[in-house]
Motif scaffolding. Structure first.
Motif, short mmCIF file in Angstrom:
data_model
loop_
_atom_site.label_atom_id
_atom_site.label_comp_id
_atom_site.label_asym_id
_atom_site.label_seq_id
_atom_site.Cartn_x
_atom_site.Cartn_y
_atom_site.Cartn_z
N GLU A 105 36.90 54.45 48.44
CA GLU A 105 37.28 54.86 49.79
C GLU A 105 37.48 53.65 50.70
O GLU A 105 38.39 53.64 51.53
N ARG A 106 36.65 52.63 50.55
CA ARG A 106 36.68 51.50 51.47
C ARG A 106 37.48 50.30 50.96
O ARG A 106 37.96 49.49 51.75
N PHE A 107 37.59 50.19 49.64
CA PHE A 107 38.27 49.02 49.08
C PHE A 107 39.37 49.47 48.13
O PHE A 107 40.39 49.98 48.55
N SER A 108 39.15 49.27 46.83
CA SER A 108 40.14 49.62 45.82
C SER A 108 39.46 49.58 44.45
O SER A 108 38.24 49.43 44.36
N ALA A 109 40.27 49.68 43.39
CA ALA A 109 39.72 49.60 42.03
C ALA A 109 39.68 48.16 41.52
O ALA A 109 39.27 47.92 40.37
N TRP A 110 40.06 47.21 42.35
CA TRP A 110 40.12 45.81 41.89
C TRP A 110 38.78 45.26 41.42
O TRP A 110 38.75 44.47 40.45
N PRO A 111 37.64 45.61 42.04
CA PRO A 111 36.36 45.10 41.50
C PRO A 111 36.16 45.48 40.04
O PRO A 111 35.63 44.68 39.25
N PHE A 112 36.60 46.68 39.67
CA PHE A 112 36.45 47.13 38.29
C PHE A 112 37.45 46.45 37.36
O PHE A 112 37.15 46.20 36.20
N VAL A 113 38.63 46.17 37.90
CA VAL A 113 39.63 45.42 37.12
C VAL A 113 39.06 44.05 36.75
O VAL A 113 39.11 43.62 35.58
N VAL A 114 38.53 43.36 37.74
CA VAL A 114 37.98 42.01 37.52
C VAL A 114 36.80 42.06 36.56
O VAL A 114 36.72 41.26 35.61
N TYR A 115 35.90 43.03 36.77
CA TYR A 115 34.71 43.13 35.92
C TYR A 115 35.11 43.41 34.47
O TYR A 115 34.61 42.75 33.54
#
Length: 290
Positions: free
Chosen positions: A262-272
């Motif tokens: 809701e606040r950011f995106s799925a990018w943290p999971f992409v990086v992880y």
């Protein structure tokens, strides 16, 4: 360490005992519903600590913990869909939106059921080659790339109310990828929903609701398999501890995922996922992890 076989079913979790299974339950609960692959973490964490592999039976049975978490978190959606579908059936109103969504979810579950039955001998075998760290590493890396592409090119505008049968079937087909350890059921379905243009939080909601039958079937089927191999009372009690702990951690994992999307995106999971895949492949290549 190698797992433990009981009549062809990998029951390595029994030998781990209550404390280790409770710890793995926390890991399983968090990673099961985040798009980062619970199977990957169920292989990596024991390998790092020198524990035996808890086995595919443990991962599959833990689906029931995920089921409890999803139903409780999205209770209003589940209640409205079930009650609305039953009401529509009594009125023979097959155009009702609740009935249509429920029917689409059932149809979208067919691909993974067929694939799961066809591949069950390979997927559930003791020391299955699909549970190798190399396979998991490549799967983590591959889905990280697909999720990144969905983030870059998708429009993120649609809601579940705008979903169609085609959308449900495409996400259902993507769900088949979850049979490959390291891909992640939530990862594959979230990626597909994002690629179809759904808003990030709506994509996650759609992914979880669509996955309910598959999650329930996988968990119940594994309980039946464990029953058939006559798992003893100690084994059932160890599994119960894992289920309870995983249910609680899975609920908070959904809460965290929804806040991030809701606040950011799925990018943290992409990086992880990307880093996890690279590290895994490096460790396997260098012989640091067996």
């Amino acid at each position: 360490m190698a797992g433990m076989c009981t009549q062809g079913v990998d029951t390595g979790f029994v030998g781990l005992g209550y404390a280790k299974v409770a710890f793995l339950g926390v890991v399983q609960g968090i990673t099961e519903l985040l798009p980062i692959s619970s199977t990957a973490h169920m292989r990596i964490v024991p390998a790092l600590f020198g524990w035996q592999d808890p086995g595919s039976a443990f991962s599959a049975a833990m689906q029931l913990a995920a089921l409890a978490a999803v139903v409780s978190y999205f209770w209003s959606d589940v209640r409205d869909m079930v009650a609305g579908s039953l009401s529509a059936l009594s009125r023979r109103d097959f155009a009702d939106r609740h009935f249509r969504l429920a029917f689409w979810i059932v149809l979208a579950t067919v691909p993974i059921v067929i694939a799961g039955v066809a591949l069950s001998g390979l997927l559930n075998a003791c020391n299955s080659p699909l549970r190798s760290l190399a396979v998991i590493g490549w799967a983590c890396l591959g889905l990280a790339i697909l999720l990144a592409l969905a983030e870059i090119y998708a429009r993120h505008r649609r809601t579940i109310g705008e979903a169609s049968l085609v959308d449900a079937m495409l996400v259902g087909i993507a769900q088949v990828g979850a049979l490959i350890p390291g891909v992640s059921r939530s990862g594959s379905t979230l990626t597909a929903a994002l690629a179809l243009g759904f808003k990030r939080e709506e994509a996650a909601r759609f992914s979880f609701l669509l996955g309910l039958p598959a999650i329930a079937l996988a968990g119940l089927r594994e309980l039946w398999e464990l029953h058939k191999v006559h798992l003893d009372a100690h084994g059932w009690s160890v599994l119960a501890v894992g289920l309870v702990v995983a249910s609680v951690s899975a609920f908070f994992a959904i809460w965290g995922l929804m806040r991030i999307l809701e606040r950011f995106s799925a990018w943290p999971f992409v990086v992880y996922r990307g880093l996890l895949g690279v590290v895994l492949l490096l460790c396997v290549t260098m012989g640091w992890l067996a």
